[in-house]
Design a protein around this motif. Sequence first.
Motif, PDB file in Angstrom:
ATOM      1  N   ALA A 111       0.834  -1.205   0.000  1.00  0.00           N
ATOM      2  CA  ALA A 111       0.000   0.000   0.000  1.00  0.00           C
ATOM      3  C   ALA A 111       0.869   1.256   0.000  1.00  0.00           C
ATOM      4  CB  ALA A 111      -0.933  -0.009   1.203  1.00  0.00           C
ATOM      5  N   PHE A 112       1.939   1.246   0.769  1.00  0.00           N
ATOM      6  CA  PHE A 112       2.834   2.396   0.829  1.00  0.00           C
ATOM      7  C   PHE A 112       3.493   2.657  -0.531  1.00  0.00           C
ATOM      8  CE2 PHE A 112       6.974   4.360   1.663  1.00  0.00           C
ATOM      9  CZ  PHE A 112       6.576   5.460   2.400  1.00  0.00           C
ATOM     10  N   VAL A 113       3.964   1.608  -1.185  1.00  0.00           N
ATOM     11  CA  VAL A 113       4.626   1.758  -2.493  1.00  0.00           C
ATOM     12  C   VAL A 113       3.646   2.277  -3.532  1.00  0.00           C
ATOM     13  CG1 VAL A 113       5.710   0.469  -4.379  1.00  0.00           C
ATOM     14  CG2 VAL A 113       6.442   0.081  -2.023  1.00  0.00           C
ATOM     15  N   PHE A 114       2.452   1.710  -3.585  1.00  0.00           N
ATOM     16  CA  PHE A 114       1.464   2.194  -4.558  1.00  0.00           C
ATOM     17  C   PHE A 114       1.015   3.617  -4.228  1.00  0.00           C
ATOM     18  CE2 PHE A 114       1.153  -2.198  -5.942  1.00  0.00           C
ATOM     19  CZ  PHE A 114       1.027  -2.038  -7.314  1.00  0.00           C
ATOM     20  N   GLY A 115       0.998   3.969  -2.947  1.00  0.00           N
ATOM     21  CA  GLY A 115       0.694   5.348  -2.564  1.00  0.00           C
ATOM     22  C   GLY A 115       1.775   6.309  -3.060  1.00  0.00           C
ATOM     23  N   LEU A 116       3.034   5.910  -2.938  1.00  0.00           N
ATOM     24  CA  LEU A 116       4.117   6.750  -3.472  1.00  0.00           C
ATOM     25  C   LEU A 116       4.008   6.893  -4.983  1.00  0.00           C
ATOM     26  CD1 LEU A 116       7.292   5.676  -1.450  1.00  0.00           C
ATOM     27  CD2 LEU A 116       6.022   7.821  -1.294  1.00  0.00           C
ATOM     28  N   LEU A 117       3.668   5.802  -5.665  1.00  0.00           N
ATOM     29  CA  LEU A 117       3.494   5.875  -7.120  1.00  0.00           C
ATOM     30  C   LEU A 117       2.372   6.849  -7.491  1.00  0.00           C
ATOM     31  CD1 LEU A 117       3.908   2.113  -8.095  1.00  0.00           C
ATOM     32  CD2 LEU A 117       5.527   3.978  -8.513  1.00  0.00           C
ATOM     33  N   MET A 118       1.297   6.851  -6.722  1.00  0.00           N
ATOM     34  CA  MET A 118       0.206   7.791  -7.000  1.00  0.00           C
ATOM     35  C   MET A 118       0.631   9.228  -6.693  1.00  0.00           C
ATOM     36  SD  MET A 118      -2.078   6.035  -8.370  1.00  0.00           S
ATOM     37  CE  MET A 118      -3.297   7.308  -8.508  1.00  0.00           C
ATOM     38  N   ASP A 119       1.428   9.418  -5.646  1.00  0.00           N
ATOM     39  CA  ASP A 119       1.937  10.755  -5.330  1.00  0.00           C
ATOM     40  C   ASP A 119       2.809  11.288  -6.450  1.00  0.00           C
ATOM     41  OD1 ASP A 119       0.672  10.941  -2.862  1.00  0.00           O
ATOM     42  OD2 ASP A 119       2.335   9.964  -1.813  1.00  0.00           O
ATOM     43  N   VAL A 120       3.676  10.456  -6.964  1.00  0.00           N
ATOM     44  CA  VAL A 120       4.558  10.869  -8.059  1.00  0.00           C
ATOM     45  C   VAL A 120       3.730  11.183  -9.299  1.00  0.00           C
ATOM     46  CG1 VAL A 120       6.352  10.065  -9.634  1.00  0.00           C
ATOM     47  CG2 VAL A 120       6.583   9.672  -7.175  1.00  0.00           C
ATOM     48  N   HIS A 121       2.741  10.353  -9.587  1.00  0.00           N
ATOM     49  CA  HIS A 121       1.901  10.593 -10.758  1.00  0.00           C
ATOM     50  C   HIS A 121       1.123  11.899 -10.639  1.00  0.00           C
ATOM     51  CE1 HIS A 121      -1.942  10.319 -12.972  1.00  0.00           C
ATOM     52  NE2 HIS A 121      -1.143   9.921 -13.945  1.00  0.00           N
ATOM     53  N   ASP A 122       0.570  12.166  -9.463  1.00  0.00           N
ATOM     54  CA  ASP A 122      -0.242  13.366  -9.274  1.00  0.00           C
ATOM     55  C   ASP A 122       0.594  14.622  -9.107  1.00  0.00           C
ATOM     56  OD1 ASP A 122      -2.472  11.792  -9.440  1.00  0.00           O
ATOM     57  OD2 ASP A 122      -2.893  11.803  -7.295  1.00  0.00           O
ATOM     58  N   GLY A 123       1.872  14.473  -8.789  1.00  0.00           N
ATOM     59  CA  GLY A 123       2.714  15.648  -8.536  1.00  0.00           C
ATOM     60  C   GLY A 123       2.300  16.380  -7.272  1.00  0.00           C
ATOM     61  N   ALA A 142       0.556   7.756   0.130  1.00  0.00           N
ATOM     62  CA  ALA A 142       1.222   6.653   0.830  1.00  0.00           C
ATOM     63  C   ALA A 142       0.735   6.561   2.270  1.00  0.00           C
ATOM     64  CB  ALA A 142       2.734   6.840   0.777  1.00  0.00           C
ATOM     65  N   LEU A 143       0.568   7.703   2.925  1.00  0.00           N
ATOM     66  CA  LEU A 143       0.056   7.711   4.293  1.00  0.00           C
ATOM     67  C   LEU A 143      -1.370   7.178   4.348  1.00  0.00           C
ATOM     68  CD1 LEU A 143       0.238   8.606   7.311  1.00  0.00           C
ATOM     69  CD2 LEU A 143      -0.692  10.798   6.560  1.00  0.00           C
ATOM     70  N   VAL A 144      -2.222   7.664   3.464  1.00  0.00           N
ATOM     71  CA  VAL A 144      -3.634   7.247   3.452  1.00  0.00           C
ATOM     72  C   VAL A 144      -3.747   5.754   3.166  1.00  0.00           C
ATOM     73  CG1 VAL A 144      -5.837   7.521   2.236  1.00  0.00           C
ATOM     74  CG2 VAL A 144      -4.484   9.530   2.830  1.00  0.00           C
ATOM     75  N   TYR A 145      -3.031   5.272   2.151  1.00  0.00           N
ATOM     76  CA  TYR A 145      -3.120   3.858   1.778  1.00  0.00           C
ATOM     77  C   TYR A 145      -2.549   2.966   2.872  1.00  0.00           C
ATOM     78  CZ  TYR A 145      -4.278   5.323  -2.996  1.00  0.00           C
ATOM     79  OH  TYR A 145      -4.879   5.870  -4.093  1.00  0.00           O
ATOM     80  N   SER A 146      -1.458   3.398   3.500  1.00  0.00           N
ATOM     81  CA  SER A 146      -0.859   2.597   4.579  1.00  0.00           C
ATOM     82  C   SER A 146      -1.779   2.520   5.788  1.00  0.00           C
ATOM     83  CB  SER A 146       0.486   3.184   4.998  1.00  0.00           C
ATOM     84  OG  SER A 146       1.389   3.148   3.929  1.00  0.00           O
ATOM     85  N   LEU A 147      -2.408   3.628   6.147  1.00  0.00           N
ATOM     86  CA  LEU A 147      -3.339   3.616   7.280  1.00  0.00           C
ATOM     87  C   LEU A 147      -4.555   2.738   6.996  1.00  0.00           C
ATOM     88  CD1 LEU A 147      -3.240   7.348   8.412  1.00  0.00           C
ATOM     89  CD2 LEU A 147      -2.302   5.372   9.622  1.00  0.00           C
TER      90      LEU A 147
END
Length: 192
Positions: free
Chosen positions: A84-96, A103-108
């Motif tokens: 979840a953390f890795v996919f959250g980071l990928l979404m953060d990078v995509h969204d800028g 990553a925080l939301v998905y991990s929680l």
Amino acid sequence: MSPQSDNRARVLRRPASSLSSLEPIDTSPFKRPSNWLFVWFTVILIWLISLLPWRLWQPAPDLLLLVLAFWCLHEPQRVTMLTAFVFGLLMDVHDGMLLGGHALVYSLAAYGAVMLHRRLQHFNAVIQAMHMLPVFLVSETLGQLVYAWVAGEWGGWQWLWSVLFTAVLWPLADILLLLPQRRLDEKDAGSV
């Protein structure tokens, strides 16, 4: 008949309290794990779908959050908080956006699903959705508070619709993501 035996008979005839008669709705949870290829195929497919611009619409449900939490609940050994953390980071990078927000939301949310894993395995999808709604709400609220603190502005309350729609889609995710497993169970039941 002695007075002692009469008292024992009264105690034995006492009806059970309403709380002791409660049972889980689904008393036969799946014993067989889902196919790991199917689990990862669905996660990656939903991640790719989440990269499309439809997600910019404010009340759009977070499908990636839904699928990650679903698999964390049903397959906690295959889809973990790290996933979840890795996919959250990928979404953060995509969204800028703020790095670590998704990553925080998905991990929680993954943590909440893992903590509720044993309890929710005995209930149907509607009850699971009712339990997961507060998990989605708390994780998204913390994400919004961190973003507001870092950005210095509150983004509004429109994100609550996204949380609600994500929880409402939980039963549909249950039907679609566990369909191959249900077919295998039906095939095994027919061969007995």
